[in-house]
Scaffold this motif. Structure first.
Motif, PDB file in Angstrom:
ATOM      1  N   GLU A 299     -18.978  51.908   9.196  1.00 24.59           N
ATOM      2  CA  GLU A 299     -18.892  52.811   8.042  1.00 24.59           C
ATOM      3  C   GLU A 299     -18.510  52.057   6.771  1.00 24.59           C
ATOM      4  OE1 GLU A 299     -16.145  55.742   9.501  1.00 24.59           O
ATOM      5  OE2 GLU A 299     -17.581  56.418  11.032  1.00 24.59           O
ATOM      6  N   THR A 300     -17.588  51.126   6.883  1.00 20.48           N
ATOM      7  CA  THR A 300     -17.162  50.366   5.704  1.00 20.48           C
ATOM      8  C   THR A 300     -18.290  49.503   5.176  1.00 20.48           C
ATOM      9  OG1 THR A 300     -14.871  50.366   6.482  1.00 20.48           O
ATOM     10  CG2 THR A 300     -15.467  48.714   4.839  1.00 20.48           C
TER      11      THR A 300
ATOM     12  N   HIS B 113     -13.589  44.057   1.778  1.00 22.65           N
ATOM     13  CA  HIS B 113     -13.882  45.468   2.040  1.00 22.65           C
ATOM     14  C   HIS B 113     -12.804  46.141   2.892  1.00 22.65           C
ATOM     15  CE1 HIS B 113     -17.663  44.671   0.209  1.00 22.65           C
ATOM     16  NE2 HIS B 113     -18.201  44.049   1.252  1.00 22.65           N
TER      17      HIS B 113
ATOM     18  N   GLU C   9     -21.531  49.815   5.761  1.00 20.97           N
ATOM     19  CA  GLU C   9     -22.626  50.653   5.257  1.00 20.97           C
ATOM     20  C   GLU C   9     -22.318  51.154   3.854  1.00 20.97           C
ATOM     21  OE1 GLU C   9     -23.147  53.813   8.115  1.00 20.97           O
ATOM     22  OE2 GLU C   9     -24.601  52.659   9.277  1.00 20.97           O
ATOM     23  N   GLU C  10     -21.061  51.562   3.628  1.00 22.43           N
ATOM     24  CA  GLU C  10     -20.667  52.062   2.315  1.00 22.43           C
ATOM     25  C   GLU C  10     -20.714  50.967   1.251  1.00 22.43           C
ATOM     26  OE1 GLU C  10     -16.596  53.406   0.109  1.00 22.43           O
ATOM     27  OE2 GLU C  10     -16.861  54.098   2.170  1.00 22.43           O
ATOM     28  N   LYS C  11     -20.215  49.779   1.610  1.00 18.63           N
ATOM     29  CA  LYS C  11     -20.097  48.706   0.617  1.00 18.63           C
ATOM     30  C   LYS C  11     -21.366  47.884   0.455  1.00 18.63           C
ATOM     31  CE  LYS C  11     -15.733  49.594   0.009  1.00 18.63           C
ATOM     32  NZ  LYS C  11     -15.188  50.174  -1.179  1.00 18.63           N
ATOM     33  N   GLU C  12     -22.077  47.677   1.548  1.00 25.21           N
ATOM     34  CA  GLU C  12     -23.246  46.790   1.521  1.00 25.21           C
ATOM     35  C   GLU C  12     -24.566  47.538   1.656  1.00 25.21           C
ATOM     36  OE1 GLU C  12     -22.938  43.710   0.762  1.00 25.21           O
ATOM     37  OE2 GLU C  12     -20.796  43.453   1.035  1.00 25.21           O
ATOM     38  N   ARG C  13     -24.504  48.815   1.874  1.00 24.08           N
ATOM     39  CA  ARG C  13     -25.687  49.675   2.031  1.00 24.08           C
ATOM     40  C   ARG C  13     -26.508  49.267   3.261  1.00 24.08           C
ATOM     41  NH1 ARG C  13     -23.216  53.161  -0.575  1.00 24.08           N
ATOM     42  NH2 ARG C  13     -23.091  52.975  -2.819  1.00 24.08           N
ATOM     43  N   THR C  14     -27.827  49.350   3.127  1.00 21.68           N
ATOM     44  CA  THR C  14     -28.703  49.177   4.283  1.00 21.68           C
ATOM     45  C   THR C  14     -28.710  47.765   4.855  1.00 21.68           C
ATOM     46  OG1 THR C  14     -30.582  48.824   2.824  1.00 21.68           O
ATOM     47  CG2 THR C  14     -30.228  51.067   3.629  1.00 21.68           C
TER      48      THR C  14
ATOM     49  N   TRP D 212     -26.188  45.941   5.565  1.00 15.03           N
ATOM     50  CA  TRP D 212     -24.853  45.596   6.072  1.00 15.03           C
ATOM     51  C   TRP D 212     -24.912  44.687   7.290  1.00 15.03           C
ATOM     52  CZ3 TRP D 212     -22.962  46.778  10.903  1.00 15.03           C
ATOM     53  CH2 TRP D 212     -23.661  47.727  11.654  1.00 15.03           C
TER      54      TRP D 212
END
Length: 195
Positions: free
Chosen positions: A82-83, A143, A85-90, A92
């Protein structure tokens, strides 16, 4: 015929309405539906009845500890996923340390190609060794630093829990005082990440 269809539709609609409301009742602590715990206890009791009392008790204690570690490990994986995906998007997955990513992809490919097991195979983090989870967090520390007290704190707890995990995986029995340490480490983690 029309009444029959209407009765079936009404029955289905009432069932769907009940199902949607049941979650609210259950979250309020109200039991909805049959209590499966007695049935599960009987099944477990039957399956273990061939073994001595001491072995059964050890197995049940270790099973509870395994359940805690199972939840913990999968929460760590979820936090990472989740972290990132949120910070690095697709992309990750590209932020995983290369050696860990290559190893996990290899294990994932083997599971998809060669295994008769049909469990979850699409999550790359499911193929990362427990011991490498801390390395992923450390490699992406920017992150996680707002959530996890320090890299030293992380490494110390994950190293200890990895030892316990191996102990349990090889069907060895821990002492009750060692259970308490596991519960303490998991509680520390839960408090840090807000579970």
């Amino acid at each position: 015929m029309i009444n029959q269809r209407k009765d079936i539709r009404d029955f289905m609609f009432r069932g769907l309405m009940f199902e949607s409301e049941a979650d609210q009742f259950q979250s309020a602590g109200i039991q909805v539906g049959a209590d499966q715990s007695e049935v599960e206890e009987r099944l477990l009791s039957t399956a273990l009845s061939a073994f001595g009392v001491s072995r059964r008790n050890n197995a049940l204690n270790m099973a509870r500890l395994y359940a805690v570690l199972h939840c913990f490990e999968n929460e760590v994986r979820a936090l990472i996923r989740e972290t990132l995906e949120e910070k690095e998007r697709t992309d990750w997955v590209d932020k995983l340390p290369n050696k860990i990513k290559i190893f996990a992809e290899s294990r994932q490919k083997t599971a998809v190609d060669d295994s008769w097991l049909e469990g979850e195979k699409s999550d790359i983090l499911g193929f990362v060794d427990f011991g490498n989870l801390a390395a992923i967090i450390s490699e992406n520390w920017k992150h996680f630093e707002a959530v996890i007290p320090s890299q030293h704190w992380l490494k110390q707890r994950m190293d200890e829990l990895e030892k316990v995990r191996h102990f349990i995986a090889h069907n060895r029995v821990l002492l009750p005082s060692e259970y308490q340490r596991v519960y303490m480490y998991v509680a520390d983690w839960n408090a840090a990440v807000g579970l």
